[in-house]
Write a protein that holds these residues in place. Structure first.
Motif, PDB file in Angstrom:
ATOM      1  N   GLY A  42       0.831  -1.192   0.000  1.00 26.19           N
ATOM      2  CA  GLY A  42       0.000   0.000   0.000  1.00 26.19           C
ATOM      3  C   GLY A  42       0.865   1.240   0.000  1.00 26.19           C
ATOM      4  O   GLY A  42       2.051   1.195  -0.293  1.00 26.19           O
ATOM      5  N   LYS A  43       0.273   2.356   0.358  1.00 26.73           N
ATOM      6  CA  LYS A  43       0.995   3.629   0.393  1.00 26.73           C
ATOM      7  C   LYS A  43       1.076   4.184   1.814  1.00 26.73           C
ATOM      8  O   LYS A  43       1.352   5.364   1.997  1.00 26.73           O
ATOM      9  N   GLY A  44       0.852   3.334   2.777  1.00 31.46           N
ATOM     10  CA  GLY A  44       0.839   3.799   4.150  1.00 31.46           C
ATOM     11  C   GLY A  44       2.189   3.690   4.831  1.00 31.46           C
ATOM     12  O   GLY A  44       3.219   3.444   4.215  1.00 31.46           O
ATOM     13  N   ASN A 126       0.710   4.318  15.109  1.00 32.83           N
ATOM     14  CA  ASN A 126       0.156   5.477  14.397  1.00 32.83           C
ATOM     15  C   ASN A 126      -0.751   6.333  15.278  1.00 32.83           C
ATOM     16  O   ASN A 126      -1.642   7.025  14.780  1.00 32.83           O
ATOM     17  N   SER A 146      -1.611  -0.725   8.762  1.00 38.22           N
ATOM     18  CA  SER A 146      -1.125   0.642   8.571  1.00 38.22           C
ATOM     19  C   SER A 146      -0.434   0.810   7.228  1.00 38.22           C
ATOM     20  O   SER A 146      -0.574   1.845   6.560  1.00 38.22           O
ATOM     21  N   GLN A 148      -1.167  -0.573   4.539  1.00 40.54           N
ATOM     22  CA  GLN A 148      -2.157  -0.584   3.469  1.00 40.54           C
ATOM     23  C   GLN A 148      -2.932   0.727   3.377  1.00 40.54           C
ATOM     24  O   GLN A 148      -3.822   0.868   2.565  1.00 40.54           O
ATOM     25  N   GLY A 149      -2.557   1.699   4.215  1.00 39.66           N
ATOM     26  CA  GLY A 149      -3.245   2.978   4.215  1.00 39.66           C
ATOM     27  C   GLY A 149      -2.793   3.887   3.089  1.00 39.66           C
ATOM     28  O   GLY A 149      -2.122   3.469   2.148  1.00 39.66           O
ATOM     29  N   SER A 150      -3.147   5.159   3.187  1.00 45.60           N
ATOM     30  CA  SER A 150      -2.816   6.146   2.162  1.00 45.60           C
ATOM     31  C   SER A 150      -1.696   7.055   2.657  1.00 45.60           C
ATOM     32  O   SER A 150      -1.314   7.017   3.825  1.00 45.60           O
ATOM     33  N   ASP A 151      -1.189   7.890   1.762  1.00 48.28           N
ATOM     34  CA  ASP A 151      -0.115   8.813   2.135  1.00 48.28           C
ATOM     35  C   ASP A 151      -0.497  10.243   1.751  1.00 48.28           C
ATOM     36  O   ASP A 151       0.208  10.916   1.004  1.00 48.28           O
ATOM     37  N   SER A 152      -1.620  10.720   2.267  1.00 48.57           N
ATOM     38  CA  SER A 152      -2.088  12.059   1.928  1.00 48.57           C
ATOM     39  C   SER A 152      -1.147  13.141   2.440  1.00 48.57           C
ATOM     40  O   SER A 152      -1.159  14.273   1.951  1.00 48.57           O
ATOM     41  N   GLN A 154       3.045  13.741   3.456  1.00 46.60           N
ATOM     42  CA  GLN A 154       4.390  13.193   3.374  1.00 46.60           C
ATOM     43  C   GLN A 154       5.362  14.069   4.141  1.00 46.60           C
ATOM     44  O   GLN A 154       5.220  15.294   4.166  1.00 46.60           O
ATOM     45  N   GLY A 175       1.344  18.065   1.597  1.00 43.46           N
ATOM     46  CA  GLY A 175      -0.026  17.592   1.781  1.00 43.46           C
ATOM     47  C   GLY A 175      -0.744  18.372   2.864  1.00 43.46           C
ATOM     48  O   GLY A 175      -0.203  19.302   3.463  1.00 43.46           O
TER      49      GLY A 175
END
Length: 277
Positions: A42-44, A126, A146, A148-152, A154, A175
């Protein structure tokens, strides 16, 4: 003495059950490999904060667990911080890595997570979920979720060491970090240490530590870029260190972003403590 022990573990009525579950999970987890649980798909990211103490006989399994996970994560965005709290020091052994600031931080999490009291070993991931620090399955599942979460949001860090043994940290946040309601924290982390404990509940044992927080600075996130200076602790041998930074909401403790930068300490930093190998 009994009052401190009750305070430091969990409420008395459920304390034994939780500790038993933690040991069962650790025991069963040792039978099989769980490396697949740390796959990064993911991006988490995962910021793992362990609250521990050399004066707590239940803490070494948690210290060993985070050291094990640290070796497995490789270049994945998993950031581990081990805070040595100071409220165990009154029981006969002063943890040389302990600080009242770390106990204060743990109490802050108790407020954010609506806990009636603090205990060791405790892990917070987190800023959103907490559990007994020796529970391997829960830690691995929390990290996997965690990642698999997003990276809104950085966070980027760069660290340089000056001649007077201070670390200069440059940071940049990208962000929507909700600056008015967020802070940025910078932790100077000693990668490892081995300590011979002479007294207290772990008296006579030699304990290995990983990802030890030696300095923590927290500042309001007034703008998306800035700098800070962190003093390196005295009386430590030259070894690899790193700075881990993270952005956190002050309203509920949720961590919005995290990052790290490796640093090297020069050989003339100073002599190590006599109990540290």
């Amino acid at each position: 003495m009994r009052k401190i022990k009750i305070f430091a573990f969990v409420p008395f009525v459920i304390g034994a059950a939780i500790v038993s579950v933690a040991f069962i999970n650790c025991k069963s987890g040792a039978k099989t490999s769980h490396s697949d649980n740390l796959k990064f798909d993911g991006k988490g990211f995962a910021l793992v904060e362990l609250f521990t103490s050399e004066g707590c006989s239940s803490c070494p399994p948690a210290d060993e667990l985070v050291a094990k996970v640290q070796k497995e994560v490789g270049d994945k965005p998993v950031y581990i911080l081990a805070y040595h709290v100071d409220y165990w020091n009154r029981l006969g052994w002063k943890d040389i890595f302990s600080s009242a600031d770390y106990s204060k931080r743990q109490n802050e999490y108790a407020r954010w997570l609506n806990l009636s009291q603090v205990y060791t070993p405790q892990i917070v991931v987190n800023g959103k979920t907490e559990f007994v620090g020796s529970q391997e399955e829960r830690l691995r599942n929390a990290i996997k979720s965690s990642l698999q979460g997003s990276d809104s949001v950085q966070l980027n860090l760069s660290v340089t060491i000056s001649a007077n043994n201070t670390a200069s940290v440059q940071y940049k946040v990208e962000g929507n970090a909700e600056n008015a309601r967020s802070v940025i924290s910078l932790a100077l982390v000693q990668k490892q240490a081995v300590v011979k404990v002479e007294r207290g509940e772990n008296g006579g044992r030699t304990l290995a530590h990983a990802q030890i927080v030696r300095n923590l600075q927290t500042m309001p996130l007034n703008k998306n870029n800035g700098s800070a200076t962190i003093a390196l602790p005295a009386r430590v041998e030259a070894r690899e260190w790193e700075v881990i930074g993270f952005v956190q909401k002050t309203s509920n403790g949720a961590v919005l972003a995290a990052s790290k930068s490796l640093v090297k300490v020069s050989a003339d930093v100073g002599q190590q403590d006599k109990n540290v190998q």
